[in-house]
Motif scaffolding. Sequence first.
Motif, PDB file in Angstrom:
ATOM      1  N   GLN A 101       0.841  -1.208   0.000  1.00 19.27           N
ATOM      2  CA  GLN A 101       0.000   0.000   0.000  1.00 19.27           C
ATOM      3  C   GLN A 101       0.879   1.262   0.000  1.00 19.27           C
ATOM      4  O   GLN A 101       0.563   2.243  -0.681  1.00 19.27           O
ATOM      5  CB  GLN A 101      -0.945   0.015   1.207  1.00 19.27           C
ATOM      6  CG  GLN A 101      -1.755  -1.259   1.422  1.00 19.27           C
ATOM      7  CD  GLN A 101      -2.477  -1.759   0.174  1.00 19.27           C
ATOM      8  OE1 GLN A 101      -2.964  -0.981  -0.634  1.00 19.27           O
ATOM      9  NE2 GLN A 101      -2.547  -3.071   0.017  1.00 19.27           N
ATOM     10  N   LEU A 102       1.976   1.230   0.751  1.00 15.98           N
ATOM     11  CA  LEU A 102       2.903   2.374   0.765  1.00 15.98           C
ATOM     12  C   LEU A 102       3.497   2.619  -0.619  1.00 15.98           C
ATOM     13  O   LEU A 102       3.631   3.777  -1.051  1.00 15.98           O
ATOM     14  CB  LEU A 102       4.034   2.120   1.780  1.00 15.98           C
ATOM     15  CG  LEU A 102       3.645   2.270   3.255  1.00 15.98           C
ATOM     16  CD1 LEU A 102       4.715   1.662   4.151  1.00 15.98           C
ATOM     17  CD2 LEU A 102       3.426   3.738   3.605  1.00 15.98           C
ATOM     18  N   LEU A 103       3.846   1.532  -1.319  1.00 14.55           N
ATOM     19  CA  LEU A 103       4.379   1.675  -2.680  1.00 14.55           C
ATOM     20  C   LEU A 103       3.353   2.290  -3.621  1.00 14.55           C
ATOM     21  O   LEU A 103       3.674   3.155  -4.429  1.00 14.55           O
ATOM     22  CB  LEU A 103       4.811   0.309  -3.226  1.00 14.55           C
ATOM     23  CG  LEU A 103       6.161  -0.224  -2.769  1.00 14.55           C
ATOM     24  CD1 LEU A 103       6.374  -1.634  -3.310  1.00 14.55           C
ATOM     25  CD2 LEU A 103       7.287   0.692  -3.249  1.00 14.55           C
ATOM     26  N   ILE A 104       2.090   1.819  -3.520  1.00 14.71           N
ATOM     27  CA  ILE A 104       1.017   2.358  -4.365  1.00 14.71           C
ATOM     28  C   ILE A 104       0.887   3.866  -4.134  1.00 14.71           C
ATOM     29  O   ILE A 104       0.816   4.659  -5.077  1.00 14.71           O
ATOM     30  CB  ILE A 104      -0.322   1.648  -4.056  1.00 14.71           C
ATOM     31  CG1 ILE A 104      -0.277   0.189  -4.548  1.00 14.71           C
ATOM     32  CG2 ILE A 104      -1.505   2.392  -4.688  1.00 14.71           C
ATOM     33  CD1 ILE A 104      -1.442  -0.675  -4.063  1.00 14.71           C
ATOM     34  N   LEU A 105       0.877   4.257  -2.855  1.00 12.36           N
ATOM     35  CA  LEU A 105       0.704   5.675  -2.516  1.00 12.36           C
ATOM     36  C   LEU A 105       1.919   6.508  -2.922  1.00 12.36           C
ATOM     37  O   LEU A 105       1.778   7.632  -3.401  1.00 12.36           O
ATOM     38  CB  LEU A 105       0.439   5.822  -1.011  1.00 12.36           C
ATOM     39  CG  LEU A 105      -0.917   5.261  -0.553  1.00 12.36           C
ATOM     40  CD1 LEU A 105      -0.960   5.144   0.962  1.00 12.36           C
ATOM     41  CD2 LEU A 105      -2.062   6.117  -1.065  1.00 12.36           C
ATOM     42  N   GLY A 106       3.101   5.930  -2.752  1.00 11.65           N
ATOM     43  CA  GLY A 106       4.326   6.653  -3.138  1.00 11.65           C
ATOM     44  C   GLY A 106       4.399   6.875  -4.635  1.00 11.65           C
ATOM     45  O   GLY A 106       4.731   7.979  -5.111  1.00 11.65           O
ATOM     46  N   ARG A 107       4.057   5.849  -5.412  1.00 12.19           N
ATOM     47  CA  ARG A 107       4.075   5.974  -6.867  1.00 12.19           C
ATOM     48  C   ARG A 107       3.027   6.978  -7.342  1.00 12.19           C
ATOM     49  O   ARG A 107       3.258   7.744  -8.278  1.00 12.19           O
ATOM     50  CB  ARG A 107       3.840   4.606  -7.517  1.00 12.19           C
ATOM     51  CG  ARG A 107       5.071   3.723  -7.434  1.00 12.19           C
ATOM     52  CD  ARG A 107       4.773   2.322  -7.905  1.00 12.19           C
ATOM     53  NE  ARG A 107       5.923   1.450  -7.699  1.00 12.19           N
ATOM     54  CZ  ARG A 107       5.858   0.121  -7.668  1.00 12.19           C
ATOM     55  NH1 ARG A 107       4.698  -0.485  -7.839  1.00 12.19           N
ATOM     56  NH2 ARG A 107       6.946  -0.596  -7.479  1.00 12.19           N
ATOM     57  N   GLN A 108       1.863   6.947  -6.686  1.00 13.26           N
ATOM     58  CA  GLN A 108       0.804   7.897  -7.028  1.00 13.26           C
ATOM     59  C   GLN A 108       1.269   9.330  -6.779  1.00 13.26           C
ATOM     60  O   GLN A 108       1.030  10.231  -7.592  1.00 13.26           O
ATOM     61  CB  GLN A 108      -0.439   7.581  -6.192  1.00 13.26           C
ATOM     62  CG  GLN A 108      -1.620   8.521  -6.368  1.00 13.26           C
ATOM     63  CD  GLN A 108      -2.367   8.278  -7.673  1.00 13.26           C
ATOM     64  OE1 GLN A 108      -1.965   7.432  -8.466  1.00 13.26           O
ATOM     65  NE2 GLN A 108      -3.430   9.022  -7.890  1.00 13.26           N
ATOM     66  N   ALA A 109       1.990   9.546  -5.670  1.00 25.74           N
ATOM     67  CA  ALA A 109       2.489  10.878  -5.348  1.00 25.74           C
ATOM     68  C   ALA A 109       3.491  11.367  -6.399  1.00 25.74           C
ATOM     69  O   ALA A 109       3.497  12.540  -6.767  1.00 25.74           O
ATOM     70  CB  ALA A 109       3.147  10.866  -3.975  1.00 25.74           C
ATOM     71  N   LEU A 110       4.321  10.443  -6.893  1.00 21.00           N
ATOM     72  CA  LEU A 110       5.352  10.816  -7.862  1.00 21.00           C
ATOM     73  C   LEU A 110       4.784  11.069  -9.269  1.00 21.00           C
ATOM     74  O   LEU A 110       5.438  11.696 -10.096  1.00 21.00           O
ATOM     75  CB  LEU A 110       6.432   9.741  -7.923  1.00 21.00           C
ATOM     76  CG  LEU A 110       7.298   9.656  -6.658  1.00 21.00           C
ATOM     77  CD1 LEU A 110       8.134   8.392  -6.675  1.00 21.00           C
ATOM     78  CD2 LEU A 110       8.185  10.882  -6.535  1.00 21.00           C
ATOM     79  N   ARG A 111       3.556  10.576  -9.516  1.00 23.37           N
ATOM     80  CA  ARG A 111       2.927  10.851 -10.809  1.00 23.37           C
ATOM     81  C   ARG A 111       2.527  12.318 -10.899  1.00 23.37           C
ATOM     82  O   ARG A 111       2.270  12.852 -11.931  1.00 23.37           O
ATOM     83  CB  ARG A 111       1.680   9.980 -10.984  1.00 23.37           C
ATOM     84  CG  ARG A 111       2.027   8.555 -11.370  1.00 23.37           C
ATOM     85  CD  ARG A 111       0.824   7.831 -11.968  1.00 23.37           C
ATOM     86  NE  ARG A 111       1.142   6.406 -12.062  1.00 23.37           N
ATOM     87  CZ  ARG A 111       0.632   5.446 -11.275  1.00 23.37           C
ATOM     88  NH1 ARG A 111      -0.250   5.772 -10.340  1.00 23.37           N
ATOM     89  NH2 ARG A 111       0.972   4.199 -11.418  1.00 23.37           N
TER      90      ARG A 111
END
Length: 400
Positions: A390-400
């Motif tokens: 879940q942290l990876l999903i949120l981190g990648r979303q932030a970087l988009r």
Amino acid sequence: MAGFEHPHSHGMLVPTAHLELPFFDDAHRALANGLAAWTHAQHVDETDDRVACRDWVQRLGAAGWLRYCVPAAHGGALPALDSRALVILRETLAFHSPLADFAFAMQGLGSGAITLAGTPAQQAAYLPAVARGEKIAAFALSEPEAGSDVAGMRLRALPTAGGWQLDGQKTWISNGGLADFYVTFAKTDPDAGARGISAFIVDGDAAGLDSSAHIQVMAPHPLATLTFSACALAQDALVGSVNGGFKLAMQTLDIFRASVAAAALGMARRAFAEAVAHAKGRQMFGQTLADFQLTQARLGEMSALIEAAALLTYRAAWLRDRSPSSGAGTPAYTAAAAAAKLTATENAQKVIDMALQLFGGRGVQVGNVVEHLYRDIRSLRIYEGASEVQLLILGRQALR
């Protein structure tokens, strides 16, 4: 292992104030109130988790609650799977009994792929029986070497003259050895990674399937390793398209991710209610535990952690329901569901730990509600997408 001490033993009711939030409508409020009254009246002996799960499925089916796991066309309560209804159901059941929540959730998760992509014949053969509690469902995705890394699965499905042959293993399968059928994901193109996975319906009594290897865990739940040895399936066992299984598995998990957050929320609310009741009644140094400012501060912190988790959980479910076609699968919903699951499970762990601390020595006594919850909550930070995922999903979303 002592059975779970139920809330009716000291008049503890599921809280319902949050239903006034704008995320819910009147149908959701009626559902929640009806379910709260029903769960309050249930007395299930949970000494044997397998016997208890079967009992819960039958009760949930007979009372009509499992109808929320399938769409109306196949005996369900609503036209389509409704995330907010699933959230209310799981939060309410988990408050009363994590095993009741587990039994309910697996009916939905185990049949979800058939709801999404099954043929009319598959849907007719399985979904009405799931809704009535007559068939116990299971979702077989994880393997010894493929947990978070789904694409790494090795269970092989080979085409044969009459259909398919499965060889390999699944593990950590909820309802393993108990289920009447398993929606099973296998590699149909071993070189294609996630794009080479297909979904199949495997009946529990299929020749070549061994589900006898039960797995014991810290909070007893029916889990098993499944071994497939030249397990022959007919052509019509395939769910959806060949090599379309990964997307189907992700879509199914997507629907239920906010409901995992809700299960954690229900457990946290129960621990909080237990802690408040204990603080008011426990005498210490000539006053109650509740009279100490330290206790008040701790209860305040627990309350805030629960409220934060609740709002994220309800928002994720509302986002998905607001427009099932545009809501589900969108980056906004995926991020909202990830934030909800991460926050609700992690916060519930903290809340339950704080509640146990307030109970002191009684908190670790086997059979105490908070001791049981302390063991029950731990797996929710791992299954259906670990906190790290879940942290990876949120981190990648932030970087988009």
